[in-house]
Design an enzyme around this catalytic site. Structure first.
Site, PDB file in Angstrom:
ATOM      1  N   THR A   1      -3.317   4.816  45.910  1.00 39.81           N
ATOM      2  CA  THR A   1      -3.133   6.257  45.667  1.00 39.81           C
ATOM      3  C   THR A   1      -2.937   6.987  46.982  1.00 39.81           C
ATOM      4  O   THR A   1      -2.269   8.020  47.034  1.00 39.81           O
ATOM      5  CB  THR A   1      -4.344   6.841  44.908  1.00 39.81           C
ATOM      6  OG1 THR A   1      -5.508   6.773  45.745  1.00 39.81           O
ATOM      7  CG2 THR A   1      -4.576   6.116  43.601  1.00 39.81           C
TER       8      THR A   1
ATOM      9  N   HIS B   1     -10.037  38.909  22.788  1.00 39.05           N
ATOM     10  CA  HIS B   1     -10.407  40.069  21.983  1.00 39.05           C
ATOM     11  C   HIS B   1     -11.090  41.166  22.800  1.00 39.05           C
ATOM     12  O   HIS B   1     -11.863  40.888  23.725  1.00 39.05           O
ATOM     13  CB  HIS B   1     -11.354  39.620  20.862  1.00 39.05           C
ATOM     14  CG  HIS B   1     -10.791  38.514  20.013  1.00 39.05           C
ATOM     15  ND1 HIS B   1      -9.624  38.658  19.272  1.00 39.05           N
ATOM     16  CD2 HIS B   1     -11.212  37.245  19.811  1.00 39.05           C
ATOM     17  CE1 HIS B   1      -9.378  37.526  18.642  1.00 39.05           C
ATOM     18  NE2 HIS B   1     -10.315  36.639  18.952  1.00 39.05           N
TER      19      HIS B   1
ATOM     20  N   LYS C   1      -2.513   9.867  42.495  1.00 41.77           N
ATOM     21  CA  LYS C   1      -3.258  10.866  43.263  1.00 41.77           C
ATOM     22  C   LYS C   1      -3.083  12.224  42.601  1.00 41.77           C
ATOM     23  O   LYS C   1      -1.970  12.600  42.236  1.00 41.77           O
ATOM     24  CB  LYS C   1      -2.765  10.929  44.710  1.00 41.77           C
ATOM     25  CG  LYS C   1      -3.753  11.594  45.656  1.00 41.77           C
ATOM     26  CD  LYS C   1      -4.978  10.736  45.883  1.00 41.77           C
ATOM     27  CE  LYS C   1      -4.953  10.003  47.165  1.00 41.77           C
ATOM     28  NZ  LYS C   1      -6.208   9.222  47.382  1.00 41.77           N
TER      29      LYS C   1
ATOM     30  N   GLN D   1       1.159  34.952  16.261  1.00 41.81           N
ATOM     31  CA  GLN D   1       2.056  33.922  15.753  1.00 41.81           C
ATOM     32  C   GLN D   1       3.509  34.396  15.734  1.00 41.81           C
ATOM     33  O   GLN D   1       4.415  33.704  16.223  1.00 41.81           O
ATOM     34  CB  GLN D   1       1.645  33.516  14.333  1.00 41.81           C
ATOM     35  CG  GLN D   1       0.398  32.677  14.227  1.00 41.81           C
ATOM     36  CD  GLN D   1      -0.883  33.490  14.117  1.00 41.81           C
ATOM     37  OE1 GLN D   1      -0.956  34.641  14.581  1.00 41.81           O
ATOM     38  NE2 GLN D   1      -1.919  32.899  13.538  1.00 41.81           N
TER      39      GLN D   1
ATOM     40  N   ARG E   1      -4.206  47.756  17.657  1.00 44.09           N
ATOM     41  CA  ARG E   1      -5.245  47.071  18.423  1.00 44.09           C
ATOM     42  C   ARG E   1      -4.743  46.737  19.820  1.00 44.09           C
ATOM     43  O   ARG E   1      -3.531  46.774  20.080  1.00 44.09           O
ATOM     44  CB  ARG E   1      -5.680  45.782  17.705  1.00 44.09           C
ATOM     45  CG  ARG E   1      -4.608  44.704  17.695  1.00 44.09           C
ATOM     46  CD  ARG E   1      -5.104  43.392  17.087  1.00 44.09           C
ATOM     47  NE  ARG E   1      -4.030  42.395  17.113  1.00 44.09           N
ATOM     48  CZ  ARG E   1      -4.173  41.141  16.668  1.00 44.09           C
ATOM     49  NH1 ARG E   1      -5.334  40.728  16.151  1.00 44.09           N
ATOM     50  NH2 ARG E   1      -3.151  40.290  16.724  1.00 44.09           N
TER      51      ARG E   1
END
Ligand SMILES: O=c1[nH]c(=O)c2nn[nH]c2[nH]1
Length: 294
Positions: free
Chosen positions: A57, A256, A10, A228, A176
C-alpha cells in the site's frame, strides 16, 4: 472457507498540487483526498501469507503522488482514470482498480475587486467526488458527484396527502422549511479505454457545473411537494443535459426544523403562519434516496 472477495490499498492519501502560470504569475491549487484499492490474483496473500502478489500500500501511495506529478489532476475524472488504468497496465495479476477522489474547495479570493493570483478560501465543506473502477478488458466505469452541499429554503416546501393511520402524528403542512446535505451522483456510460475518457474530457467539468446548477436552481424554485418529487426533477434535468450520463442518483437527508409552541408564555403565537423561531434538529432525520436511469 474461501475468500469471497478482497480488495486492498491506501486510503486517505491527501494530495495538493499547484499549477503556476509563469506568464501571468497566477497560481491555481487543487487539494484532494485519494483512495486506491486493488483487486485481482491476490487471494494467496490472504490465504497463504504469500506476499509476492502484494503491491505494498506504501507503493500505491507513492504511485498516487507520482501520477499526480506526471499528469493533470483536473478534471478529477481524468486523474482517477489515469491512476486506475496504471495499476491494470503495470501489474498483470491486478484485474480491477478502484479509485476514489474527493476534491476539496479552494475558491480564489477576490481582493479589492480583483481575483487574487495565489490566495484562496474554503467556501464550504462541499466536495466534488469521483469514483472510478478500471477493469482489465472491461473498460473504465466513472461515477461523478457532489457531496456535502448544505442547502436550506425557508418556504416553498410542502408535505401533505401522505398516509394517515394509527401510526401517524405528523401534521400536514403547506409551508415548511426544507434543508438537506446534497449527495448527488451521475454515472457515465462505460468508457472502453482511457483514450475514450480523454476524448471530450471537457464533458466532466461541464456536467459538474450543470448538475450543481440544476440542483441549486431546482431546490430553490421548485414548489416542493416532497423531497422525493423534487429530487426526481433534478435527476430528469441532469440526464437531459448530458447524453453520456447513463444513471443519476441522489441521497438527501431531510434535516427537520421543528416549530416551537410558545403559547404557554403569555399566549405568544409562534406556530403555523406565526412561526418564526424554530428548533433545528440533529436527528432523527428523513433520508430519501433514488436512482434514475434513461
Ligand atoms: O419530503 C418528505 N418526504 C417524506 O417521505 C416525509 N416523511 N415525513 N416528512 C417527509 N417529507
Amino acid at each position: 472457507p474461501s475468500l469471497a472477495s478482497a480488495r486492498y490499498g491506501k486510503d486517505n492519501v491527501r494530495v495538493y498540487k499547484v499549477q503556476k502560470d509563469a506568464a501571468t504569475g497566477v497560481q491555481t491549487v487543487t487539494e484532494m483526498t485519494v483512495c486506491a484499492l486493488l483487486e485481482g490474483a491476490i487471494e494467496t496473500s490472504y490465504t497463504r501469507a504469500d506476499n509476492s502478489v502484494v503491491v505494498a500500500t506504501d507503493s500505491i501511495k507513492n504511485t498516487i503522488y507520482i501520477t499526480a506529478k506526471e499528469n493533470p489532476v483536473n478534471p478529477p475524472e481524468l486523474y482517477a482514470s489515469i491512476l486506475g488504468q496504471h495499476f491494470i497496465d503495470r501489474y498483470a495479476h491486478i484485474t480491477k482498480a478502484h479509485v476514489k477522489v474527493v476534491v476539496h474547495r479552494w475558491t480564489r479570493m477576490v481582493v479589492d475587486g480583483a481575483p487574487h493570483p495565489h490566495s484562496f478560501f474554503r467556501d464550504g465543506q462541499e466536495t466534488r467526488n469521483v469514483e472510478v473502477t478500471a477493469t482489465r478488458g472491461e473498460g473504465i466505469v466513472v461515477k461523478s458527484g457532489i457531496v456535502g452541499l448544505t442547502v436550506l429554503k425557508s418556504t416553498g416546501s410542502a408535505f401533505h396527502g401522505f398516509v394517515r393511520d394509527e401510526f401517524t402524528t405528523l401534521a400536514e403542512t403547506w409551508d415548511r422549511i426544507l434543508s438537506t446535505d446534497v449527495d448527488a451522483g451521475w454515472t457515465w456510460s462505460t468508457f472502453p479505454t482511457l483514450d475514450a475518457v480523454r476524448d471530450g474530457v471537457d464533458r466532466f467539468d461541464r456536467a459538474w457545473e450543470a448538475a450543481r446548477g440544476i440542483t441549486m436552481k431546482t431546490f430553490a424554485n421548485d414548489e416542493s411537494a416532497s423531497v422525493q418529487n423534487t429530487m426526481y426533477k433534478m435527476c430528469e434535468q441532469i440526464l437531459a443535459a448530458e447524453p453520456e450520463i447513463a444513471l443519476t442518483n441522489y441521497s438527501l437527508p431531510n434535516k427537520h426544523y421543528f416549530e416551537i409552541d410558545l403559547s404557554w408564555h403569555k399566549g405568544l403565537k409562534n406556530t403555523g403562519k406565526d412561526a418564526e423561531v424554530y428548533a433545528p434538529q440533529g436527528g432523527p432525520n428523513g433520508l430519501i434516496k433514488c436512482e434514475v436511469s434513461r
